[in-house]
Design a protein around this motif. Structure first.
Motif, PDB file in Angstrom:
ATOM      1  N   ARG A  52       0.803  -1.273   0.028  1.00 41.83           N
ATOM      2  CA  ARG A  52      -0.100   0.036  -0.018  1.00 41.83           C
ATOM      3  C   ARG A  52       0.866   1.460   0.127  1.00 41.83           C
ATOM      4  O   ARG A  52       1.597   1.599   0.939  1.00 41.83           O
ATOM      5  CB  ARG A  52      -0.951   0.022   1.258  1.00 41.83           C
ATOM      6  CG  ARG A  52      -1.866  -1.060   1.075  1.00 41.83           C
ATOM      7  CD  ARG A  52      -2.580  -1.307   2.549  1.00 41.83           C
ATOM      8  NE  ARG A  52      -3.495  -2.322   2.578  1.00 41.83           N
ATOM      9  CZ  ARG A  52      -3.312  -3.600   2.807  1.00 41.83           C
ATOM     10  NH1 ARG A  52      -2.205  -4.049   2.898  1.00 41.83           N
ATOM     11  NH2 ARG A  52      -4.305  -4.529   2.853  1.00 41.83           N
ATOM     12  N   GLU A  53       0.758   2.066  -1.126  1.00 46.54           N
ATOM     13  CA  GLU A  53       1.497   3.213  -1.119  1.00 46.54           C
ATOM     14  C   GLU A  53       1.041   4.225   0.017  1.00 46.54           C
ATOM     15  O   GLU A  53       1.902   4.939   0.504  1.00 46.54           O
ATOM     16  CB  GLU A  53       1.393   3.793  -2.396  1.00 46.54           C
ATOM     17  CG  GLU A  53       1.993   3.001  -3.792  1.00 46.54           C
ATOM     18  CD  GLU A  53       1.965   3.870  -5.024  1.00 46.54           C
ATOM     19  OE1 GLU A  53       1.865   5.204  -4.781  1.00 46.54           O
ATOM     20  OE2 GLU A  53       1.825   3.413  -6.054  1.00 46.54           O
ATOM     21  N   GLU A  54      -0.017   4.262   0.426  1.00 45.53           N
ATOM     22  CA  GLU A  54      -0.566   5.142   1.251  1.00 45.53           C
ATOM     23  C   GLU A  54       0.099   5.004   2.705  1.00 45.53           C
ATOM     24  O   GLU A  54       0.290   6.064   3.219  1.00 45.53           O
ATOM     25  CB  GLU A  54      -2.088   4.713   1.829  1.00 45.53           C
ATOM     26  CG  GLU A  54      -2.761   5.758   2.594  1.00 45.53           C
ATOM     27  CD  GLU A  54      -4.283   5.249   3.020  1.00 45.53           C
ATOM     28  OE1 GLU A  54      -4.934   6.217   3.686  1.00 45.53           O
ATOM     29  OE2 GLU A  54      -4.601   4.124   2.610  1.00 45.53           O
ATOM     30  N   ASP A  55       0.471   3.974   3.202  1.00 51.19           N
ATOM     31  CA  ASP A  55       1.404   3.831   4.298  1.00 51.19           C
ATOM     32  C   ASP A  55       2.809   4.541   4.184  1.00 51.19           C
ATOM     33  O   ASP A  55       2.994   5.143   5.123  1.00 51.19           O
ATOM     34  CB  ASP A  55       1.765   2.240   4.744  1.00 51.19           C
ATOM     35  CG  ASP A  55       0.607   1.354   5.249  1.00 51.19           C
ATOM     36  OD1 ASP A  55      -0.459   2.276   5.571  1.00 51.19           O
ATOM     37  OD2 ASP A  55       0.482   0.248   5.146  1.00 51.19           O
ATOM     38  N   TYR A  56       3.146   4.528   2.976  1.00 48.53           N
ATOM     39  CA  TYR A  56       4.685   5.210   2.903  1.00 48.53           C
ATOM     40  C   TYR A  56       4.343   6.669   2.764  1.00 48.53           C
ATOM     41  O   TYR A  56       5.234   7.451   3.514  1.00 48.53           O
ATOM     42  CB  TYR A  56       5.125   4.839   1.446  1.00 48.53           C
ATOM     43  CG  TYR A  56       5.941   3.249   1.550  1.00 48.53           C
ATOM     44  CD1 TYR A  56       7.246   3.232   1.817  1.00 48.53           C
ATOM     45  CD2 TYR A  56       5.112   1.836   1.280  1.00 48.53           C
ATOM     46  CE1 TYR A  56       7.864   2.030   1.878  1.00 48.53           C
ATOM     47  CE2 TYR A  56       5.801   1.115   1.442  1.00 48.53           C
ATOM     48  CZ  TYR A  56       7.275   0.986   1.572  1.00 48.53           C
ATOM     49  OH  TYR A  56       7.571  -0.338   1.809  1.00 48.53           O
ATOM     50  N   GLU A  57       3.261   7.124   2.074  1.00 47.43           N
ATOM     51  CA  GLU A  57       2.819   8.608   2.126  1.00 47.43           C
ATOM     52  C   GLU A  57       2.681   9.244   3.371  1.00 47.43           C
ATOM     53  O   GLU A  57       3.182  10.140   3.863  1.00 47.43           O
ATOM     54  CB  GLU A  57       1.707   8.641   1.420  1.00 47.43           C
ATOM     55  CG  GLU A  57       1.745   8.488  -0.152  1.00 47.43           C
ATOM     56  CD  GLU A  57       0.591   8.350  -1.145  1.00 47.43           C
ATOM     57  OE1 GLU A  57      -0.581   8.702  -0.237  1.00 47.43           O
ATOM     58  OE2 GLU A  57       0.801   8.018  -2.161  1.00 47.43           O
ATOM     59  N   VAL A  58       1.845   8.546   4.143  1.00 44.60           N
ATOM     60  CA  VAL A  58       1.613   8.915   5.645  1.00 44.60           C
ATOM     61  C   VAL A  58       2.703   8.889   6.407  1.00 44.60           C
ATOM     62  O   VAL A  58       3.184   9.766   7.437  1.00 44.60           O
ATOM     63  CB  VAL A  58       0.463   7.867   6.373  1.00 44.60           C
ATOM     64  CG1 VAL A  58       0.488   8.385   7.670  1.00 44.60           C
ATOM     65  CG2 VAL A  58      -0.753   8.269   5.730  1.00 44.60           C
ATOM     66  N   GLY A 100       5.699   9.433   5.382  1.00 44.39           N
ATOM     67  CA  GLY A 100       6.875  10.488   4.731  1.00 44.39           C
ATOM     68  C   GLY A 100       7.897   9.676   4.320  1.00 44.39           C
ATOM     69  O   GLY A 100       9.180  10.100   4.247  1.00 44.39           O
ATOM     70  N   ASP A 147       9.604   7.490   0.772  1.00 44.09           N
ATOM     71  CA  ASP A 147       9.510   7.198  -0.395  1.00 44.09           C
ATOM     72  C   ASP A 147       9.335   5.946  -0.730  1.00 44.09           C
ATOM     73  O   ASP A 147       9.866   4.852  -0.259  1.00 44.09           O
ATOM     74  CB  ASP A 147      10.838   7.488  -1.209  1.00 44.09           C
ATOM     75  CG  ASP A 147      10.621   7.583  -2.549  1.00 44.09           C
ATOM     76  OD1 ASP A 147       9.855   7.323  -3.057  1.00 44.09           O
ATOM     77  OD2 ASP A 147      11.895   8.248  -3.198  1.00 44.09           O
ATOM     78  N   HIS A 148       8.310   5.554  -1.479  1.00 46.15           N
ATOM     79  CA  HIS A 148       7.697   4.554  -2.059  1.00 46.15           C
ATOM     80  C   HIS A 148       8.622   3.710  -2.941  1.00 46.15           C
ATOM     81  O   HIS A 148       8.583   2.386  -2.848  1.00 46.15           O
ATOM     82  CB  HIS A 148       6.405   4.291  -2.448  1.00 46.15           C
ATOM     83  CG  HIS A 148       5.695   3.039  -2.761  1.00 46.15           C
ATOM     84  ND1 HIS A 148       5.482   2.437  -4.072  1.00 46.15           N
ATOM     85  CD2 HIS A 148       5.077   2.022  -2.032  1.00 46.15           C
ATOM     86  CE1 HIS A 148       4.830   1.641  -3.959  1.00 46.15           C
ATOM     87  NE2 HIS A 148       4.741   1.002  -2.886  1.00 46.15           N
ATOM     88  N   ARG A 168      11.765   0.708  -2.188  1.00 49.04           N
ATOM     89  CA  ARG A 168      11.540   0.149  -1.072  1.00 49.04           C
ATOM     90  C   ARG A 168      12.093  -1.561  -0.862  1.00 49.04           C
ATOM     91  O   ARG A 168      12.583  -1.758  -0.057  1.00 49.04           O
ATOM     92  CB  ARG A 168       9.932  -0.021  -0.645  1.00 49.04           C
ATOM     93  CG  ARG A 168       9.409  -0.890  -1.558  1.00 49.04           C
ATOM     94  CD  ARG A 168       7.656  -0.448  -1.514  1.00 49.04           C
ATOM     95  NE  ARG A 168       6.900  -1.348  -2.454  1.00 49.04           N
ATOM     96  CZ  ARG A 168       6.761  -0.901  -3.598  1.00 49.04           C
ATOM     97  NH1 ARG A 168       7.450   0.057  -4.176  1.00 49.04           N
ATOM     98  NH2 ARG A 168       6.033  -1.785  -4.481  1.00 49.04           N
TER      99      ARG A 168
END
Length: 283
Positions: free
Chosen positions: A102-108, A110, A112-113, A116
């Protein structure tokens, strides 16, 4: 084949005292391990804190991350946290690693996706070195640190498991899908010249009893919404009867699974006893 069970710490709205009581129930049951999932942008408990709470009220079961999205975390702090948990549990920790989907976890967080996978590879290398060199304390209770498992469905995941871990963690699906992934894990293991065989772990979701199925489906659709239309295929794998549980367990055993972790899709405390009763005939 060993059978483990998950904590309900990844289900939204679960009270902390239920997580602790669940762990106590599992300790008194025949399950071999207690596992947690990892999300950041979700109403769920931190997996390492949930396992620490479980460690305080258990003495026997292994404590497993299934899996930990470690690229979201600072490597040195992670080394300290894992070693601390291994000490507090008297050497019962097993760490499953993955990059997360989930990219959302990386966005929250802070973070970089991109890249990884490379960060996970570097972490797997660095954690053992940090413990060996004593950069931070305490040292893990297990002499070489806790066993590592690597999850994922791509070629790089099988290669990481073969090079840096003690085994492979399959994230779910029917026994035939596990069987295909297990063979790829064995091939990667042989290609790097590792002796013996990798530990092979699998996972499924269950919800047993009257009224559990509908609530479980709502949770599964919410948790896996990011997969789009694929979510209905995931929901279809939900185990909602004792017969389905037995068939699933037997299928994984025949496919060569060493440990199968069944994760709850509803947080009712009676799920521990219901699952124990369902699998009693195959233990």
């Amino acid at each position: 084949m060993r059978i483990g069970i998950g904590l309900p710490s990844g289900i939204p709205g679960v009270r902390g005292d239920l997580v602790v009581r669940w762990a106590e129930e599992v300790e008194a049951a025949p399950f071999s391990s207690l596992a947690v999932i990892d999300r950041v942008a979700y109403d769920s408990y931190d997996p390492l804190i949930a396992l620490t709470a479980a460690a305080a009220v258990t003495r026997r079961v292994k404590l497993v991350t299934a899996i930990l999205v470690s690229p979201l975390r600072n490597t040195v702090l992670l080394a300290k946290e894992l070693a601390s948990l291994d000490q507090l549990s008297a050497g019962r920790l097993v760490v499953g690693f993955g990059v997360g989907a989930r990219e959302e976890d990386y966005e929250v967080a802070g973070v970089d996706h991109r890249g990884r996978g490379s960060r996970l590879t570097e972490q797997l290398r660095a954690l053992r070195r940090i413990w060996e060199e004593g950069e931070v304390g305490p040292p893990p209770a297990q002499p070489e640190g806790p066993p590592f498992l690597v999850g994922g469905f791509v070629e790089e995941a099988f290669a990481r498991a073969a090079r840096y871990a003690q085994g492979y963690f399959h994230g779910g699906g029917p026994p035939r899908a596990f069987g295909r992934a297990a063979e790829l894990a064995r091939i990667a293991w042989r290609e790097v010249g590792r002796p013996g065989e990798p530990e092979l772990w699998g996972q499924g979701y269950f919800a047993l009893g009257e009224g559990a199925r509908e609530r479980a489906i709502r949770y599964m659709r919410d948790y896996y919404a990011f997969t789009g239309p694929m979510v209905e295929r995931i929901v279809a794998q939900l185990l909602t009867t004792p017969q389905a549980v037995v068939q699933f367990v037997e299928g994984y055993a025949e496919a060569g699974c060493d440990e199968l972790v069944l994760m709850p899709a509803v947080p009712d405390l009676d799920q521990v006893g219901r699952l124990a009763e369902a699998v009693a005939c195959v233990w």
